[in-house]
Design a protein around this motif. Structure first.
Motif, PDB file in Angstrom:
ATOM      1  N   LEU A 125      -5.901  -0.662   4.943  1.00 40.42           N
ATOM      2  CA  LEU A 125      -4.977  -0.041   3.986  1.00 40.42           C
ATOM      3  C   LEU A 125      -5.069  -0.750   2.640  1.00 40.42           C
ATOM      4  CD1 LEU A 125      -1.812   0.497   6.216  1.00 40.42           C
ATOM      5  CD2 LEU A 125      -3.335   2.265   5.312  1.00 40.42           C
ATOM      6  N   LEU A 126      -5.075  -2.084   2.711  1.00 41.39           N
ATOM      7  CA  LEU A 126      -5.149  -2.868   1.482  1.00 41.39           C
ATOM      8  C   LEU A 126      -6.413  -2.545   0.699  1.00 41.39           C
ATOM      9  CD1 LEU A 126      -4.020  -6.348   2.686  1.00 41.39           C
ATOM     10  CD2 LEU A 126      -3.272  -5.229   0.592  1.00 41.39           C
ATOM     11  N   GLU A 127      -7.505  -2.497   1.429  1.00 45.19           N
ATOM     12  CA  GLU A 127      -8.796  -2.291   0.777  1.00 45.19           C
ATOM     13  C   GLU A 127      -8.931  -0.882   0.216  1.00 45.19           C
ATOM     14  OE1 GLU A 127     -11.572  -4.348   0.286  1.00 45.19           O
ATOM     15  OE2 GLU A 127     -10.015  -5.845   0.620  1.00 45.19           O
ATOM     16  N   THR A 128      -8.300   0.051   0.919  1.00 44.80           N
ATOM     17  CA  THR A 128      -8.539   1.455   0.564  1.00 44.80           C
ATOM     18  C   THR A 128      -7.342   2.064  -0.139  1.00 44.80           C
ATOM     19  OG1 THR A 128      -7.718   2.143   2.708  1.00 44.80           O
ATOM     20  CG2 THR A 128     -10.103   1.810   2.504  1.00 44.80           C
ATOM     21  N   SER A 129      -6.291   1.290  -0.298  1.00 45.14           N
ATOM     22  CA  SER A 129      -5.078   1.871  -0.855  1.00 45.14           C
ATOM     23  C   SER A 129      -4.805   1.303  -2.231  1.00 45.14           C
ATOM     24  CB  SER A 129      -3.912   1.554   0.080  1.00 45.14           C
ATOM     25  OG  SER A 129      -2.791   2.277  -0.327  1.00 45.14           O
ATOM     26  N   PRO A 130      -5.500   1.822  -3.210  1.00 40.90           N
ATOM     27  CA  PRO A 130      -5.411   1.228  -4.543  1.00 40.90           C
ATOM     28  C   PRO A 130      -4.159   1.690  -5.291  1.00 40.90           C
ATOM     29  CG  PRO A 130      -6.937   3.050  -4.525  1.00 40.90           C
ATOM     30  CD  PRO A 130      -6.407   2.950  -3.141  1.00 40.90           C
ATOM     31  N   ARG A 131      -3.982   1.098  -6.418  1.00 46.47           N
ATOM     32  CA  ARG A 131      -2.866   1.359  -7.325  1.00 46.47           C
ATOM     33  C   ARG A 131      -3.496   1.943  -8.588  1.00 46.47           C
ATOM     34  NH1 ARG A 131       1.229  -1.993  -6.555  1.00 46.47           N
ATOM     35  NH2 ARG A 131      -0.276  -3.256  -5.392  1.00 46.47           N
ATOM     36  N   PHE A 132      -2.984   3.002  -9.057  1.00 44.02           N
ATOM     37  CA  PHE A 132      -3.609   3.669 -10.194  1.00 44.02           C
ATOM     38  C   PHE A 132      -2.669   3.785 -11.377  1.00 44.02           C
ATOM     39  CE2 PHE A 132      -5.715   5.388  -6.405  1.00 44.02           C
ATOM     40  CZ  PHE A 132      -7.032   5.130  -6.714  1.00 44.02           C
ATOM     41  N   GLY A 168       4.821  11.510   2.914  1.00 44.15           N
ATOM     42  CA  GLY A 168       4.478  12.004   4.240  1.00 44.15           C
ATOM     43  C   GLY A 168       3.096  12.645   4.278  1.00 44.15           C
ATOM     44  N   LEU A 169       2.338  12.499   3.214  1.00 45.23           N
ATOM     45  CA  LEU A 169       0.983  13.064   3.196  1.00 45.23           C
ATOM     46  C   LEU A 169       0.010  12.100   3.862  1.00 45.23           C
ATOM     47  CD1 LEU A 169       1.005  14.372  -0.472  1.00 45.23           C
ATOM     48  CD2 LEU A 169       1.087  15.769   1.606  1.00 45.23           C
ATOM     49  N   ARG A 170      -1.091  12.647   4.352  1.00 43.29           N
ATOM     50  CA  ARG A 170      -2.083  11.811   5.024  1.00 43.29           C
ATOM     51  C   ARG A 170      -2.809  10.930   4.005  1.00 43.29           C
ATOM     52  NH1 ARG A 170      -5.263  16.327   8.109  1.00 43.29           N
ATOM     53  NH2 ARG A 170      -4.337  17.537   6.418  1.00 43.29           N
ATOM     54  N   LEU A 171      -2.960   9.674   4.340  1.00 44.95           N
ATOM     55  CA  LEU A 171      -3.583   8.725   3.433  1.00 44.95           C
ATOM     56  C   LEU A 171      -5.023   9.138   3.128  1.00 44.95           C
ATOM     57  CD1 LEU A 171      -3.111   6.205   1.862  1.00 44.95           C
ATOM     58  CD2 LEU A 171      -3.721   4.850   3.858  1.00 44.95           C
TER      59      LEU A 171
END
Lengths: 421, 421, 421
Positions: B335-342, B396-399
């Motif tokens: 999650l950390l690696e693929t869940s960026p902040r934009f 609630g959307l899919r990551l």
């Protein structure tokens, strides 16, 4: 309102063109509406105003020469924003340009291709199934040329410069709930507000969905600060109960006022949190704009079978549903107009109410009197952060009493009405 | 992981000394681990690095000369940090130096006396009861001398300078769940992370409990600002479900990510609020440090009978429990690696998605499409305060969909990835 | 306390005059109470100190010359603040000056006319019904002249300059619960506090309702900043359970402390949110003052039939109710006195407790010990924002343990007591 909806139902609205213009001209008959034309090519934030689309006629003739699809019967028959075409091709080839809804075989779908040049026809799946093979002639007499995007704006100045914004999208052609319902309800609301002595200023935006709201925002950037909050009105003509979608902040005064108005109206309603999808509340609540705009609808879009089909016709919207929505908005505006925000001019301790005759000098009332509590609530909460309807929601006291009491307090120079010029 | 645990189980770990050193050397075989030695006497915040403790042998012989307690059988038999002693005394006198657990007569307790010079033996209560009176010979061949405290650190630089911190205590001797389980799980996690192309930088601290974490904090004060958040891993090898203890803030991004990972893993789990007791999360969340460090465990320490006894052995920890914990951490890191902040580069209204081909230019979809909503959520919430997994939790959307959509938005220069170098 | 209430029950208290003065003089016998006189005409915020009212006698004689209403029997018989009158008139005409409670035919109502010159008599409805027509003689030997408003103040300096404020209204004549109950309970509380070595400074205000509190506020504006928070005490003598009305902020420390004290007392109680009506908490929590003042009462005013009638007599208040209220306040003050706020002097990581002997150097306790957790909670939360009772409420740990542990931590220079001079 249903009559007005019937009048403008046939106009072939799109995001640009004469359908919108005709619609706005009709609204202008009763309203101080300004029609703005924004030329093709104008940069509006990330967008560019597209070419203007107009259409005069469109049809498909079967191998026998009979018109099997005719734009003059329903403007839904043409893929909205279709470029001009004329030709012949076998049905098998034409099929790529025919749009139907297999699951709703009797409904004509509403389809658009605004930003990608295309052409096509929409028809019921039942009709499509009945077509026999052979060479078909097709004809779309449309134009896609430099022109302008048209939006209408009603500005009703009030004693306060702060504006309340109402917005309805006007881009869909012959769909009644989506959004003739919003248009006619706001038309009547504006008409009503135009006649009264207004505390607040009101602005009504009748603009094509998305690109219209964005155009309006881009051209009013310097005005946005003056907008207190507002509402998007869409899909308020069906039989369903109300759905109110809160502003992104979620506890903006407008959220409280709409809740109050809905409760007072006796209608069934549901309150839902903001999500960044939906109608033009998306634009107004976007991170670079951050206007507090809620949305009033009935049955949520996309959840009723008639949505974006020929089933969303004049029979689908009910006069009583339209008037119910208008009633809620009139209640909201009444709250707005009559629910002022005050500053307590004697904020240290309670002011001496008795010497001003503000309650009977004969003290010792046995029960705590609602009027007296209203004075106390108003005086304690009139710190600029709470309007009267907010205080009503907090205290559970009747707004009528609060208003009455506040007026008396103003007369006695204990309160100063904030926001009056 | 269970095999690695078996290898290092016999080492007599303590807060200093060769047991820790051997353990770290074993980890270093597979990992880019740096072993740091901090000399006895070094001031670390309020603490001083103590003398180094080492032990070679220890035993007690009964009046017949038979070894009744033998360190070589279990390093739990010696009170951890016992000073060297040798002598004889009657059992009645020796008794003051014998530690047992009367309520768990078959278990050898784990006892320490780090900061007060002492000596003693630990044995099962059953064995203690079986000892007959008489003169006993006791012998502890240990040393308490100037030396150093040893900790291991793995630093895995990523594209971002901001670090994610993982920490496990390494001070306990032959206790499997507490905390070989944490050590081997982090060993494998580090091994896995070392192989990938990392967005974040990661730091793993393998240090003695309390004094080790404090030493590390004291020696990395200038680096703490760069730590985004992290996790303490301890007691993850037993059969129980997971217990996640939130950071002191309680709504740090790591709290959301762990919750998400636990849910995704299908394991049973419980979320508990921060309390200032427990393992080294106490140090990391202390008021002068304020790192947002949660803690992942299974059954809470102190609530299972095997806790701090010889019952916490290699049979007590389960390979599937260790791999389940590793899986959760891999999920968190994924999650950390693929869940960026934009950052939304077009924050005023929605950007024109259509002209970029971002959704089919053919509008009028009947159902609101998850991908379209994902675009809307990302664009609206990419104000620097919400990473993608946060947005997933809200919407609630899919990551998967959110990630996909965000990448597209980045390619289209609508989003800027925050935090990349 | 009931005895003191009996002594001062007969005094004809009002918002000014000798009834208040006598009451305060009686309190002064036991307390370091300063009696302040504020001259008629003094401007106090929005108010002006009114003329002083005194009364010596009042009666009504029936046509036969028999005294049917006699002030000497009950000072409720006279409309409070009645101007001096003497004359004769037929009963039908006199009726406009007679106040009764038709729904409670045996009760004499309590009525006032402070700020509008008037005169009148109060009597039971049963008696009114029994009066026969004819010419009645009426007589009120009162005076309304320049004088002063009287309030009493007890200031008990403590080691901290910050003050805790207690306030009771003293304006009502022979009404026992409203507010002899508050007066006698605060009298005893002040008496108790006067004898102890105080950490906090305390201020007790015995002042007429509304105008008295406002006068006190107006004359102490420069002192208000030094008031930490406080309580209004009113109506604590009836048989009902306690009602605690929170401060306007709702989570002020005093709100937590009273909640804790009520729970500890074992009494039944209800916590209610602030509303801007009620007793003098209205003044203290007004928007230009904003003191955090809660109110402790039993049955809410206005909801019991004896309220503001002759039924609120010495039998209506119970010695055990008064002592129960005193007990709660003593508990609050005990918490205040013993529940300090600390600064952790070693906030980076945990300080080394062991080398200070702060817990047994022999580690490895099997169960997490409450005392150890108390250390951890105190050290972690002693950031100036949480007093010890707050920490007790958060942690669920016993205050006794927390106090004990905190003292030890102070002795070990790990905590600094905030707020001590």
């Amino acid at each position: 309102m249903h009559g007005l909806a019937s009048e403008i139902f046939p106009f072939c609205r799109s995001i640009t063109g004469d359908g919108v213009r005709e619609t706005l001209r009709r609204l202008k008959l009763d309203l101080p509406l300004e029609i703005h034309e924004v030329p093709t090519g104008t940069q509006v934030f990330d967008w560019t105003v597209p070419k203007e689309w107009n259409i005069r006629d469109a049809w498909v003739k079967d191998p026998t020469g009979r018109k099997v699809i005719d734009f003059s019967e329903s403007n839904l028959h043409v893929l909205n924003y279709s470029r001009p075409v004329h030709g012949r091709m076998p049905l098998a080839e034409l099929d790529a340009h025919l749009h139907t809804l297999p699951r709703q075989p009797d409904a004509i779908p509403y389809k658009t291709s605004y930003y990608k040049e295309s052409w096509g026809f929409c028809l019921s799946h039942a009709q499509r199934e009945s077509l026999s093979d052979g060479e078909y002639e097709y004809h779309i007499d449309s134009s896609l040329e430099d022109g302008s995007l048209t939006y209408g704006e009603v500005y009703l100045p009030g004693r306060r410069k702060e504006e309340i914004l109402f917005s309805a999208h006007v881009c869909h052609p012959s769909l009644a709930n989506d959004n003739l319902s919003g248009i006619v309800v706001l038309h009547h609301l504006a008409d009503w507000l135009a006649e009264i002595d207004r505390a607040w200023s009101y602005r009504f935006v009748f603009a094509p969905g998305t690109i219209g709201a964005i155009t309006w925002l881009a051209q009013h950037q310097e005005r946005l600060e003056g907008i207190q909050y507002g509402l998007v009105i869409a899909g308020v003509g069906d039989r369903g109960g109300f759905t109110y979608k809160r502003t992104r902040r979620g506890d903006s005064e407008i959220d409280l006022l709409v809740k109050r108005a809905l409760r007072e109206s006796g209608s069934s309603f549901e309150l839902v949190d903001f999500t960044p999808d939906g109608y033009d509340e998306r634009q107004y609540n976007s991170p670079g704009v951050r206007l507090a705009m809620g949305r009033l609808s009935r049955t949520p879009y996309g959840t009723y079978p008639e949505y974006h089909t020929s089933g969303d016709d004049l029979d689908f919207i009910r006069p009583e549903s339209l008037s119910g929505a208008l009633e809620v908005l009139l209640r909201v505006c009444s709250l707005l107009e009559t629910s002022p925000r005050f500053e307590n001019l004697s904020p240290r301790g309670e002011p001496q109410l008795g010497r001003r005759g503000l309650y009977s000098a004969l003290g010792g009332h046995r029960d705590s009197d609602e009027r007296e509590r209203a004075m106390q609530w108003i005086l304690n909460y009139s710190d600029g952060e709470h309007c009267l309807a907010d205080i009503a929601e907090r205290s559970g006291l009747r707004l009528q009493i609060l208003e009455d009491v506040a007026n008396t307090l103003v007369e006695n120079e204990l309160l100063d009405l904030l926001g009056e010029a």
